[in-house]
Design a protein around this motif. Structure first.
Motif, PDB file in Angstrom:
ATOM      1  N   MET A 131      19.152   3.949 -12.957  1.00 39.68           N
ATOM      2  CA  MET A 131      19.977   4.542 -11.895  1.00 39.68           C
ATOM      3  C   MET A 131      19.342   4.312 -10.525  1.00 39.68           C
ATOM      4  SD  MET A 131      20.657   8.582 -11.169  1.00 39.68           S
ATOM      5  CE  MET A 131      21.136   9.050  -9.513  1.00 39.68           C
ATOM      6  N   ASN A 132      20.187   4.014  -9.531  1.00 36.88           N
ATOM      7  CA  ASN A 132      19.715   3.882  -8.157  1.00 36.88           C
ATOM      8  C   ASN A 132      19.993   5.167  -7.393  1.00 36.88           C
ATOM      9  OD1 ASN A 132      18.943   1.199  -8.547  1.00 36.88           O
ATOM     10  ND2 ASN A 132      21.005   0.460  -8.095  1.00 36.88           N
ATOM     11  N   TYR A 133      19.099   5.532  -6.489  1.00 41.76           N
ATOM     12  CA  TYR A 133      19.322   6.691  -5.635  1.00 41.76           C
ATOM     13  C   TYR A 133      19.670   6.200  -4.225  1.00 41.76           C
ATOM     14  CZ  TYR A 133      14.372   5.788  -4.529  1.00 41.76           C
ATOM     15  OH  TYR A 133      13.187   5.201  -4.170  1.00 41.76           O
ATOM     16  N   PRO A 134      20.256   7.035  -3.378  1.00 41.58           N
ATOM     17  CA  PRO A 134      20.716   6.596  -2.060  1.00 41.58           C
ATOM     18  C   PRO A 134      19.599   5.996  -1.208  1.00 41.58           C
ATOM     19  CG  PRO A 134      21.640   8.739  -2.599  1.00 41.58           C
ATOM     20  CD  PRO A 134      20.640   8.434  -3.663  1.00 41.58           C
ATOM     21  N   TYR A 135      19.894   4.853  -0.606  1.00 38.94           N
ATOM     22  CA  TYR A 135      18.972   4.150   0.298  1.00 38.94           C
ATOM     23  C   TYR A 135      17.652   3.789  -0.388  1.00 38.94           C
ATOM     24  CZ  TYR A 135      22.283   5.924   3.758  1.00 38.94           C
ATOM     25  OH  TYR A 135      23.433   6.229   4.460  1.00 38.94           O
ATOM     26  N   THR A 175      19.210  12.087 -11.068  1.00 40.65           N
ATOM     27  CA  THR A 175      19.785  12.142 -12.417  1.00 40.65           C
ATOM     28  C   THR A 175      20.096  13.584 -12.794  1.00 40.65           C
ATOM     29  OG1 THR A 175      18.593  10.150 -13.103  1.00 40.65           O
ATOM     30  CG2 THR A 175      19.399  11.607 -14.850  1.00 40.65           C
ATOM     31  N   TYR A 176      19.171  14.481 -12.467  1.00 43.03           N
ATOM     32  CA  TYR A 176      19.389  15.907 -12.734  1.00 43.03           C
ATOM     33  C   TYR A 176      20.597  16.421 -11.954  1.00 43.03           C
ATOM     34  CZ  TYR A 176      18.941  20.920 -12.082  1.00 43.03           C
ATOM     35  OH  TYR A 176      19.218  22.264 -11.994  1.00 43.03           O
ATOM     36  N   ALA A 214      27.791  16.390  -8.139  1.00 40.78           N
ATOM     37  CA  ALA A 214      28.291  15.371  -9.075  1.00 40.78           C
ATOM     38  C   ALA A 214      29.741  14.992  -8.764  1.00 40.78           C
ATOM     39  CB  ALA A 214      28.170  15.890 -10.506  1.00 40.78           C
ATOM     40  N   HIS A 215      30.546  15.959  -8.309  1.00 43.45           N
ATOM     41  CA  HIS A 215      31.950  15.694  -7.982  1.00 43.45           C
ATOM     42  C   HIS A 215      32.066  14.796  -6.767  1.00 43.45           C
ATOM     43  CE1 HIS A 215      36.228  16.344  -7.623  1.00 43.45           C
ATOM     44  NE2 HIS A 215      36.071  16.698  -6.352  1.00 43.45           N
ATOM     45  N   ASP A 216      31.139  14.956  -5.815  1.00 43.57           N
ATOM     46  CA  ASP A 216      31.174  14.143  -4.594  1.00 43.57           C
ATOM     47  C   ASP A 216      29.722  13.833  -4.215  1.00 43.57           C
ATOM     48  OD1 ASP A 216      31.781  12.820  -2.289  1.00 43.57           O
ATOM     49  OD2 ASP A 216      32.587  14.563  -1.219  1.00 43.57           O
ATOM     50  N   PRO A 217      29.098  12.829  -4.880  1.00 45.78           N
ATOM     51  CA  PRO A 217      27.653  12.600  -4.737  1.00 45.78           C
ATOM     52  C   PRO A 217      27.246  11.912  -3.439  1.00 45.78           C
ATOM     53  CG  PRO A 217      28.590  10.987  -6.225  1.00 45.78           C
ATOM     54  CD  PRO A 217      29.710  11.919  -5.858  1.00 45.78           C
ATOM     55  N   ARG A 218      27.487  12.607  -2.347  1.00 46.57           N
ATOM     56  CA  ARG A 218      27.008  12.131  -1.046  1.00 46.57           C
ATOM     57  C   ARG A 218      25.847  13.015  -0.597  1.00 46.57           C
ATOM     58  NH1 ARG A 218      30.806  12.959   3.040  1.00 46.57           N
ATOM     59  NH2 ARG A 218      31.800  14.540   1.727  1.00 46.57           N
ATOM     60  N   LEU A 219      24.942  12.440   0.180  1.00 46.21           N
ATOM     61  CA  LEU A 219      23.783  13.200   0.638  1.00 46.21           C
ATOM     62  C   LEU A 219      24.198  14.415   1.460  1.00 46.21           C
ATOM     63  CD1 LEU A 219      21.328  10.319   1.581  1.00 46.21           C
ATOM     64  CD2 LEU A 219      21.070  11.970  -0.270  1.00 46.21           C
TER      65      LEU A 219
END
Length: 275
Positions: free
Chosen positions: A1-5, A36-37, A46-51
């Motif tokens: 999995m990649n995380y933002p930036y 991931t958590y 999780a519904h809208d995974p923006r920072l």
């Protein structure tokens, strides 16, 4: 999995902070586990995974899970928090986020009654590889493992003593090679071959003082999660040696550990209490 930036943050750690690839990988692991958590357990994110939808309560929930379900140690808690702090500080200073979700979180305090810990001796290899920990702190730990006291390794000319000491562990050998790359510019500046040197040019007293070393140790203490005062590290060494050599006579132990009879008895009793 990649995380933002992720790629930008990796480049920041590698190119600007000059962290080793292994250290960058530990940051990746901490951040990947964190996101991931969030995706699995925090429905709003999780519904809208923006920072912009990541909150302080999400971070607190993650650490609560680590403590209650995984039983992480204080040192691990502080290490993960440090990784998240640096990530969010990077995002905030580069105007990629407008809120700082770890701003009010602090590392866990060290229990002053638990000053002596021998666990760091089993954790030394990953600590030596961790560029988040200052080189002076890591060398102090390595020298403490072999029984050297702060009064010995801060003395001018100690590098000659260390050169005569056989170190065969490959992780320790690699660290000492990297340490030479770190200290060489200071040695050239101070015109000294010593291993602990001041950062600013001082021709009359180039060696780092005990007080100066403690500033570096204090800066790493919360991150590592145990007391770094050299006297406690040396006591850890003595207790470990006593536990390993229970079959030796008191006379041999006193000679080996440079202890008088009263000090030997003190540490023997302390070892019994800690078991």
């Amino acid at each position: 999995m990649n995380y933002p930036y992720q790629k930008q943050f990796q480049a920041f750690l590698r190119d600007q902070k000059k962290l080793a690839p292994l250290t960058v990988q530990t940051y990746d692991t901490s951040l990947t586990n964190f996101f991931t958590y969030l995706l699995a357990n925090r429905s709003a994110f999780a519904h809208d995974p923006r920072l912009a939808n990541l909150t302080e309560s999400d971070v607190r929930a993650y650490f609560d899970m680590l403590r209650t379900q995984q039983g992480i140690t204080m040192g691990t808690y502080n290490k993960i928090l440090s990784h998240l702090n640096r990530y969010f500080r990077y995002l905030f200073t580069h105007q990629l986020i407008t809120s700082y979700p770890t701003l009010t979180l602090h590392g866990q305090a060290i229990n002053p009654r638990q000053r002596i810990s021998t666990k760091w001796l089993q954790q030394l290899d990953p600590i030596l590889k961790d560029d988040h920990v200052h080189y002076y702190t890591r060398l102090t730990l390595l020298l403490s493992k072999y029984g050297f006291t702060v009064g010995e390794f801060l003395q001018p000319g100690f590098y000659r003593v260390l050169a005569q000491h056989k170190i065969t562990d490959p992780v320790e050998q690699e660290f000492l090679q990297r340490y030479q790359d770190f200290i060489r510019p200071r040695q050239a500046l101070q015109n000294s071959a010593d291993l602990f040197l001041k950062q600013r040019y001082q021709p009359d007293s180039p060696q780092l003082t005990n007080a100066g070393l403690h500033k570096y140790l204090k800066g790493d203490q919360d991150y590592l999660g145990f007391h770094l005062a050299p006297k406690y590290l040396h006591q850890s060494y003595i207790l470990t040696e006593l536990a390993k050599h229970r079959d030796l006579a008191d006379g041999e132990l006193m000679e080996r550990l440079k202890l008088d009879p009263a000090s030997l008895l003190y540490y023997q009793r302390l070892l019994l209490k800690l078991q």
